[in-house]
Enzyme design. Structure first.
Site, PDB file in Angstrom:
ATOM      1  N   HIS A  56       0.848  -1.194   0.000  1.00 21.58           N
ATOM      2  CA  HIS A  56       0.000   0.000   0.000  1.00 21.58           C
ATOM      3  C   HIS A  56       0.881   1.241   0.000  1.00 21.58           C
ATOM      4  O   HIS A  56       2.044   1.204   0.433  1.00 21.58           O
ATOM      5  CB  HIS A  56      -0.892   0.020   1.234  1.00 21.58           C
ATOM      6  CG  HIS A  56      -1.952  -1.032   1.242  1.00 21.58           C
ATOM      7  ND1 HIS A  56      -3.023  -0.990   2.105  1.00 21.58           N
ATOM      8  CD2 HIS A  56      -2.123  -2.146   0.480  1.00 21.58           C
ATOM      9  CE1 HIS A  56      -3.802  -2.033   1.892  1.00 21.58           C
ATOM     10  NE2 HIS A  56      -3.278  -2.750   0.912  1.00 21.58           N
ATOM     11  N   GLU A  58       0.903   3.798   1.917  1.00 21.65           N
ATOM     12  CA  GLU A  58       1.397   4.164   3.245  1.00 21.65           C
ATOM     13  C   GLU A  58       2.579   3.290   3.664  1.00 21.65           C
ATOM     14  O   GLU A  58       3.547   3.789   4.246  1.00 21.65           O
ATOM     15  CB  GLU A  58       0.287   4.015   4.297  1.00 21.65           C
ATOM     16  CG  GLU A  58      -0.926   4.865   4.027  1.00 21.65           C
ATOM     17  CD  GLU A  58      -2.036   4.141   3.291  1.00 21.65           C
ATOM     18  OE1 GLU A  58      -3.209   4.408   3.601  1.00 21.65           O
ATOM     19  OE2 GLU A  58      -1.731   3.318   2.399  1.00 21.65           O
ATOM     20  N   CYS A  86      -5.992   2.015   5.920  1.00 23.78           N
ATOM     21  CA  CYS A  86      -6.659   0.781   6.343  1.00 23.78           C
ATOM     22  C   CYS A  86      -6.087   0.349   7.698  1.00 23.78           C
ATOM     23  O   CYS A  86      -5.156   0.958   8.224  1.00 23.78           O
ATOM     24  CB  CYS A  86      -6.464  -0.319   5.301  1.00 23.78           C
ATOM     25  SG  CYS A  86      -4.767  -0.968   5.224  1.00 23.78           S
ATOM     26  N   CYS A  89      -2.250  -0.517   7.531  1.00 20.51           N
ATOM     27  CA  CYS A  89      -1.397   0.668   7.436  1.00 20.51           C
ATOM     28  C   CYS A  89      -1.426   1.488   8.719  1.00 20.51           C
ATOM     29  O   CYS A  89      -0.391   1.980   9.170  1.00 20.51           O
ATOM     30  CB  CYS A  89      -1.818   1.514   6.239  1.00 20.51           C
ATOM     31  SG  CYS A  89      -1.515   0.690   4.656  1.00 20.51           S
TER      32      CYS A  89
END
Length: 149
Positions: A56, A58, A86, A89
């Site tokens: 992701h 992040e 999410c 993260c």
């Protein structure tokens, strides 16, 4: 004196990363990490490119910023991300002890707020910066994906 480096300025940089992800066929989420008004990490989702569910924006940003700083803690840093982090993260951000998270649009179903994920006690979180633009890019991406399949 007016500071040109506000939350919108840096969110625009994260949005540029989301657009780069969009062009690659990645879910269009972008992130930058800033310390002292300097971008030290700029990334976007790479889950398809790397065939890695943890890639992701992040997570990529945390790694890049930690490498830049030479340590694992992101104290005095701010993450700008186009969509609310999410749970995965947010957990990593908690461990990084990042000082501030600024996100664009909410993720009502899978975001860290809905999942009640705990952040580091000193981490501040602000939402809604360029939320409409981030939301529209994400919606456009998924509409196009559905129409291709």
């Amino acid at each position: 004196m007016i500071n040109p480096y506000d939350d919108t300025y840096f969110m625009k940089r994260a949005f540029q990363e989301a657009e780069a992800a969009y062009k690659k066929g990645e879910i269009p989420i972008g992130a930058v990490i800033v310390i002292n008004n300097q971008i030290i990490a700029r990334t976007h989702n790479l889950t398809e490119t790397l065939n890695d569910v943890t890639a992701h924006a992040e997570m990529q940003a945390i790694t890049a910023a930690a490498n830049y700083l030479g340590g694992k803690y992101l104290i005095d840093c701010t993450l700008y991300v186009t969509i609310e982090p999410c749970q995965m993260c947010a957990g990593a951000l908690a461990w990084s002890q990042i000082s501030k998270i600024v996100y664009g649009a909410r993720d009502e179903q899978r975001g860290c707020i809905a999942m009640e994920t705990k952040l580091h006690p000193k981490t501040k979180m602000i939402g809604g910066v360029m939320a409409e633009e981030a939301s529209q890019l994400l919606k456009r991406f998924f509409i196009e994906k559905r129409n291709l399949n």
